[in-house]
Scaffold this motif. Sequence first.
Motif, PDB file in Angstrom:
ATOM      1  N   GLU A   7     -11.234   1.619  12.064  1.00 21.30           N
ATOM      2  CA  GLU A   7      -9.069   2.291  11.704  1.00 21.30           C
ATOM      3  C   GLU A   7      -9.091   1.960  10.138  1.00 21.30           C
ATOM      4  O   GLU A   7      -8.951   1.771   9.625  1.00 21.30           O
ATOM      5  N   MET A   8      -9.870   0.065  10.510  1.00 21.17           N
ATOM      6  CA  MET A   8     -10.094  -0.491   9.218  1.00 21.17           C
ATOM      7  C   MET A   8     -11.441  -0.005   8.302  1.00 21.17           C
ATOM      8  O   MET A   8     -10.512   0.682   6.481  1.00 21.17           O
ATOM      9  N   MET A   9     -11.491   0.677   8.558  1.00 18.51           N
ATOM     10  CA  MET A   9     -12.873   1.069   7.477  1.00 18.51           C
ATOM     11  C   MET A   9     -12.317   2.757   6.948  1.00 18.51           C
ATOM     12  O   MET A   9     -12.524   3.253   5.898  1.00 18.51           O
ATOM     13  N   LYS A  10     -11.717   3.390   8.257  1.00 14.72           N
ATOM     14  CA  LYS A  10     -11.202   4.475   7.423  1.00 14.72           C
ATOM     15  C   LYS A  10      -9.713   4.665   6.705  1.00 14.72           C
ATOM     16  O   LYS A  10      -9.823   5.401   5.695  1.00 14.72           O
ATOM     17  N   LYS A  11      -9.297   3.600   7.036  1.00 15.60           N
ATOM     18  CA  LYS A  11      -8.140   3.625   6.033  1.00 15.60           C
ATOM     19  C   LYS A  11      -8.859   3.694   4.595  1.00 15.60           C
ATOM     20  O   LYS A  11      -7.806   3.653   3.787  1.00 15.60           O
ATOM     21  N   LEU A  12      -9.729   2.483   4.289  1.00 16.45           N
ATOM     22  CA  LEU A  12     -10.438   2.180   3.249  1.00 16.45           C
ATOM     23  C   LEU A  12     -11.000   3.420   2.698  1.00 16.45           C
ATOM     24  O   LEU A  12     -10.371   3.908   1.303  1.00 16.45           O
ATOM     25  N   VAL A  13     -11.840   4.256   3.411  1.00 15.02           N
ATOM     26  CA  VAL A  13     -12.138   5.658   3.091  1.00 15.02           C
ATOM     27  C   VAL A  13     -10.716   6.862   2.103  1.00 15.02           C
ATOM     28  O   VAL A  13     -11.551   6.782   1.755  1.00 15.02           O
ATOM     29  N   GLN A  14      -9.965   6.247   2.863  1.00 16.12           N
ATOM     30  CA  GLN A  14      -8.704   7.685   3.142  1.00 16.12           C
ATOM     31  C   GLN A  14      -7.804   6.782   1.769  1.00 16.12           C
ATOM     32  O   GLN A  14      -6.375   7.921   1.396  1.00 16.12           O
ATOM     33  N   GLY A  15      -8.319   5.613   1.191  1.00 15.52           N
ATOM     34  CA  GLY A  15      -7.679   5.101  -0.300  1.00 15.52           C
ATOM     35  C   GLY A  15      -6.429   4.255   0.452  1.00 15.52           C
ATOM     36  O   GLY A  15      -5.445   4.478  -0.248  1.00 15.52           O
ATOM     37  N   ASP A  16      -6.159   3.991   1.592  1.00 15.85           N
ATOM     38  CA  ASP A  16      -4.730   3.102   2.536  1.00 15.85           C
ATOM     39  C   ASP A  16      -4.813   2.045   2.650  1.00 15.85           C
ATOM     40  O   ASP A  16      -4.067   1.032   3.356  1.00 15.85           O
ATOM     41  N   TYR A  17      -6.296   2.035   1.960  1.00 19.49           N
ATOM     42  CA  TYR A  17      -6.711  -0.312   2.027  1.00 19.49           C
ATOM     43  C   TYR A  17      -6.954  -0.488   1.039  1.00 19.49           C
ATOM     44  O   TYR A  17      -8.408  -0.332   0.590  1.00 19.49           O
ATOM     45  N   ASP A  18      -6.279  -1.686   0.235  1.00 16.81           N
ATOM     46  CA  ASP A  18      -6.994  -2.279  -0.749  1.00 16.81           C
ATOM     47  C   ASP A  18      -8.749  -2.620  -0.852  1.00 16.81           C
ATOM     48  O   ASP A  18      -8.903  -2.980   0.045  1.00 16.81           O
TER      49      ASP A  18
END
Length: 87
Positions: A7-18
Amino acid sequence: MLKETYEMMKKLVQGDYDPLAFSCDFPGFLCDNYDAMKAENPYATDVLNENMPDICAEYERGQDPSSFIEKVNLQYMLALSTADFMY
């Protein structure tokens, strides 16, 4: 634990994690949760621990994050290919 990792990695890839926050947070998360992750899926844990700490260490404030995100996405897909579930 692997679900949270993905989930952390997915958020980064989707632009939802700085990207800078991710590059600081993710190696610690891997370290703190290594045993639980290894019990869930040893191969995925090995894949993530092999390259992700170095990938995160290479990223610095002010850099274009696209290359970093691309590298993380590749590791995400590789680790996810070993999962018993899909996201």
